[in-house]
Design a protein around this motif. Structure first.
Motif, PDB file in Angstrom:
ATOM      1  N   SER A  75       0.823  -1.212   0.000  1.00  0.00           N
ATOM      2  CA  SER A  75       0.000   0.000   0.000  1.00  0.00           C
ATOM      3  C   SER A  75       0.854   1.257   0.000  1.00  0.00           C
ATOM      4  CB  SER A  75      -0.921   0.018   1.225  1.00  0.00           C
ATOM      5  OG  SER A  75      -1.849  -1.048   1.155  1.00  0.00           O
ATOM      6  N   MET A  85      -1.238  -4.888   2.487  1.00  0.00           N
ATOM      7  CA  MET A  85      -2.626  -5.270   2.702  1.00  0.00           C
ATOM      8  C   MET A  85      -2.839  -6.715   2.258  1.00  0.00           C
ATOM      9  SD  MET A  85      -6.038  -3.463   1.259  1.00  0.00           S
ATOM     10  CE  MET A  85      -5.891  -4.297  -0.321  1.00  0.00           C
ATOM     11  N   ASP A  86      -3.572  -7.448   3.082  1.00  0.00           N
ATOM     12  CA  ASP A  86      -3.942  -8.810   2.729  1.00  0.00           C
ATOM     13  C   ASP A  86      -5.077  -8.708   1.716  1.00  0.00           C
ATOM     14  OD1 ASP A  86      -5.218 -11.300   2.599  1.00  0.00           O
ATOM     15  OD2 ASP A  86      -4.633 -11.809   4.641  1.00  0.00           O
ATOM     16  N   PRO A  87      -4.850  -9.196   0.471  1.00  0.00           N
ATOM     17  CA  PRO A  87      -5.876  -9.019  -0.569  1.00  0.00           C
ATOM     18  C   PRO A  87      -7.169  -9.776  -0.282  1.00  0.00           C
ATOM     19  CG  PRO A  87      -4.015 -10.293  -1.407  1.00  0.00           C
ATOM     20  CD  PRO A  87      -3.663  -9.892  -0.016  1.00  0.00           C
ATOM     21  N   GLU A  88      -7.122 -10.751   0.626  1.00  0.00           N
ATOM     22  CA  GLU A  88      -8.340 -11.507   0.939  1.00  0.00           C
ATOM     23  C   GLU A  88      -9.133 -10.858   2.072  1.00  0.00           C
ATOM     24  OE1 GLU A  88      -7.108 -15.576   1.552  1.00  0.00           O
ATOM     25  OE2 GLU A  88      -6.036 -15.509  -0.363  1.00  0.00           O
ATOM     26  N   SER A  89      -8.447 -10.532   3.167  1.00  0.00           N
ATOM     27  CA  SER A  89      -9.157 -10.005   4.340  1.00  0.00           C
ATOM     28  C   SER A  89      -9.145  -8.482   4.418  1.00  0.00           C
ATOM     29  CB  SER A  89      -8.526 -10.562   5.613  1.00  0.00           C
ATOM     30  OG  SER A  89      -7.231  -9.997   5.774  1.00  0.00           O
ATOM     31  N   TYR A  90      -8.315  -7.834   3.577  1.00  0.00           N
ATOM     32  CA  TYR A  90      -8.109  -6.381   3.593  1.00  0.00           C
ATOM     33  C   TYR A  90      -7.483  -5.894   4.896  1.00  0.00           C
ATOM     34  CZ  TYR A  90     -10.829  -6.537  -0.643  1.00  0.00           C
ATOM     35  OH  TYR A  90     -11.263  -6.853  -1.901  1.00  0.00           O
ATOM     36  N   GLU A  91      -6.932  -6.819   5.686  1.00  0.00           N
ATOM     37  CA  GLU A  91      -6.246  -6.415   6.913  1.00  0.00           C
ATOM     38  C   GLU A  91      -4.876  -5.885   6.541  1.00  0.00           C
ATOM     39  OE1 GLU A  91      -5.935  -9.254  10.105  1.00  0.00           O
ATOM     40  OE2 GLU A  91      -8.014  -9.860   9.809  1.00  0.00           O
ATOM     41  N   GLN A  92      -4.390  -4.918   7.341  1.00  0.00           N
ATOM     42  CA  GLN A  92      -3.066  -4.359   7.067  1.00  0.00           C
ATOM     43  C   GLN A  92      -2.014  -4.991   7.960  1.00  0.00           C
ATOM     44  OE1 GLN A  92      -3.365  -0.079   7.280  1.00  0.00           O
ATOM     45  NE2 GLN A  92      -3.904   0.026   5.115  1.00  0.00           N
ATOM     46  N   ASN A 110       0.754  -0.813  -5.009  1.00  0.00           N
ATOM     47  CA  ASN A 110      -0.133  -1.861  -5.515  1.00  0.00           C
ATOM     48  C   ASN A 110       0.588  -3.080  -6.076  1.00  0.00           C
ATOM     49  OD1 ASN A 110      -2.415  -0.325  -4.807  1.00  0.00           O
ATOM     50  ND2 ASN A 110      -2.221   0.820  -6.712  1.00  0.00           N
TER      51      ASN A 110
END
Length: 189
Positions: A75, A85-92, A110
């Motif tokens: 990011s 960023m985790d592309p599955e959970s959107y967690e940072q 990105n």
């Protein structure tokens, strides 16, 4: 963390030894004329990068650490940290910039990166093999210079200096290798 017998160690596994974490590079079982077989292991310290040779008896146990390779999207950078960023959970997740060493300038927004986690802690990060960057400075071609003879110095949009073929001009986008910044090809399109 799980205990396993020394003779079950394989290249690529991560173990804890004397409070340090090591990646197993290779192992050989040596059978002396008399006595029990020993396992000779070449390993690399994950923190320092130093190599170490260590011997174990077959019956010895070692601590094996669980490793996981996971893809993240880069990011932005914040101070000394990189925010992924985790592309599955959107967690940072945050990792220190030093995890990339010399390859840091090739990290672009990105970009998909591969992070190796040990017991949930990020220990290494791999970038894609190539990245496309713009040439912001390039020496003009010297008259009479043949295209094949020599590359000329150029500066990329990430500040990295590299050598490019004579036909590359300022403003062009080129593909470079992230491991050493070397020219690969002119970007298509």
């Amino acid at each position: 963390m799980a205990k396993m017998q020394a003779n079950q160690m394989r290249a690529g596994m991560v173990i804890e030894f004397e409070g340090q974490r090591y990646t197993v590079l290779k192992q050989n079982i040596m059978i002396p004329g008399k006595g029990a077989a020993v396992i000779q292991v070449e390993m690399r310290n994950i923190r320092s990068g130093a190599k170490k040779d260590q011997r174990w008896r077959t019956a010895d146990t070692v601590e094996r650490l669980t490793t996981e390779d996971k893809e993240f999207t880069f990011s932005y950078a914040e101070g000394e940290m990189l925010v992924l960023m985790d592309p599955e959970s959107y967690e940072q997740t945050q990792v220190p910039k030093e995890i990339l060493g010399d390859r840091l300038p090739f990290l672009v927004e990105n970009m998909t990166v591969n992070v190796r986690l040990i017991e949930g802690e990020p220990v290494s990060m791999d970038l894609p093999e190539q990245v496309t960057l713009e040439v912001v400075e390039a020496d003009p071609v010297v008259k009479g210079q043949t295209a094949a003879s020599s590359y000329k110095p150029a500066v990329l949009s990430n500040g990295v200096k590299t050598m490019v073929p004579p036909f590359i001009t300022v403003g062009e986008k080129i593909v470079v290798k992230t491991e050493d910044g070397s020219y690969y090809e002119r970007a298509k399109g």
